[in-house]
Design an enzyme around this catalytic site. Structure first.
Site, short mmCIF file in Angstrom:
data_model
loop_
_atom_site.label_atom_id
_atom_site.label_comp_id
_atom_site.label_asym_id
_atom_site.label_seq_id
_atom_site.Cartn_x
_atom_site.Cartn_y
_atom_site.Cartn_z
N HIS A 156 20.61 14.83 -69.53
CA HIS A 156 19.49 14.55 -68.63
C HIS A 156 19.47 15.57 -67.48
O HIS A 156 18.41 16.13 -67.16
CB HIS A 156 19.62 13.12 -68.10
CG HIS A 156 18.58 12.73 -67.09
ND1 HIS A 156 17.64 11.77 -67.33
CD2 HIS A 156 18.35 13.18 -65.83
CE1 HIS A 156 16.85 11.66 -66.26
NE2 HIS A 156 17.26 12.50 -65.33
N GLU A 157 20.63 15.82 -66.88
CA GLU A 157 20.67 16.71 -65.72
C GLU A 157 20.41 18.16 -66.12
O GLU A 157 19.70 18.88 -65.41
CB GLU A 157 22.00 16.58 -64.98
CG GLU A 157 22.28 15.20 -64.39
CD GLU A 157 21.15 14.64 -63.56
OE1 GLU A 157 20.43 15.42 -62.92
OE2 GLU A 157 20.99 13.40 -63.56
N HIS A 164 16.83 19.11 -66.41
CA HIS A 164 16.13 19.45 -65.15
C HIS A 164 16.17 20.96 -64.89
O HIS A 164 15.24 21.52 -64.29
CB HIS A 164 16.79 18.74 -63.97
CG HIS A 164 16.36 17.31 -63.79
ND1 HIS A 164 15.09 16.94 -63.45
CD2 HIS A 164 17.08 16.15 -63.86
CE1 HIS A 164 15.02 15.62 -63.33
NE2 HIS A 164 16.22 15.11 -63.57
NI NI Z 1 16.61 13.03 -63.40
#
Ligand code: NI
Length: 187
Positions: A152-153, A156
């Site tokens: 998830h990170e 980004h």
């Molecule tokens: Ni996030």
């Protein structure tokens, strides 16, 4: 670390950009110098912001800094009573390698998509490499929730927010409508 919020004078809680801000859709640049005051200050701001918002992770572009820097970690957190613990980690210039094709689906949230949750597929097992703030290398093989948080990170850093990964949009909505009566963290 949970006492960080009580330290005064060094706090720098930054505004977290929300989905719709074009800076969240940009690809971030690698860090080229380690151990610098700039990197240390960025990491302090990220830690203050993540802890203040009780997030499981935060990526530099979420506070408007287009560098390949993420932090994550889930320690004893009353808002995640059932979560696996993930050690607090600073990861700079991360590289992910999926180990096997197996994926699973689970609910995710994001500090940049406040109040919402969606079911997202992620690789179950992966290796990640990168560097800490001083340039020491990190090399870990992880699975399940830890692997999910890292994916998830890192997304980004490539301008990807979790809603772009959702396969079944019926599994996306407001947390309080999806899970009435539960107070869920944003991330
Ligand atoms: Ni996030």
């Amino acid at each position: 670390m949970e006492k960080a919020d009580k330290i005064t004078g060094t706090m720098a809680i930054r505004e977290v950009l929300r989905m719709g801000d074009p800076r969240l859709l940009a690809s971030s640049e690698p860090v080229t110098a380690f151990g610098t005051p700039e990197l240390e200050n960025l990491l302090l701001d990220m830690q203050d912001t993540m802890r203040h918002m009780q997030g499981a992770g935060l990526a530099a572009p979420q506070i408007g800094v287009g560098l390949r820097v993420i932090i994550f970690g889930v320690e004893q957190n009353p808002r995640y009573p059932d979560a696996e613990l993930v050690p607090f980690t600073v990861l700079v210039n991360p590289q992910l390698t999926a180990l096997g094709a197996e994926q699973d689906e689970a609910w995710e949230g994001c500090l940049s998509v406040p109040g919402m949750r969606g079911v997202v597929p992620r690789y179950r097992h992966l290796r990640y490499t990168g560097f800490d703030a001083t340039g020491q290398s990190i090399d870990r093989t992880v699975r399940d929730f830890h692997a999910r948080v890292v994916q998830h990170e890192v997304d980004h850093l490539d301008g990807i927010l979790y809603p772009q990964r959702i396969r079944d949009m019926t599994q996306f909505g407001f947390s309080d409508a999806l899970f009435p009566g539960q107070e869920l963290p944003d991330e």
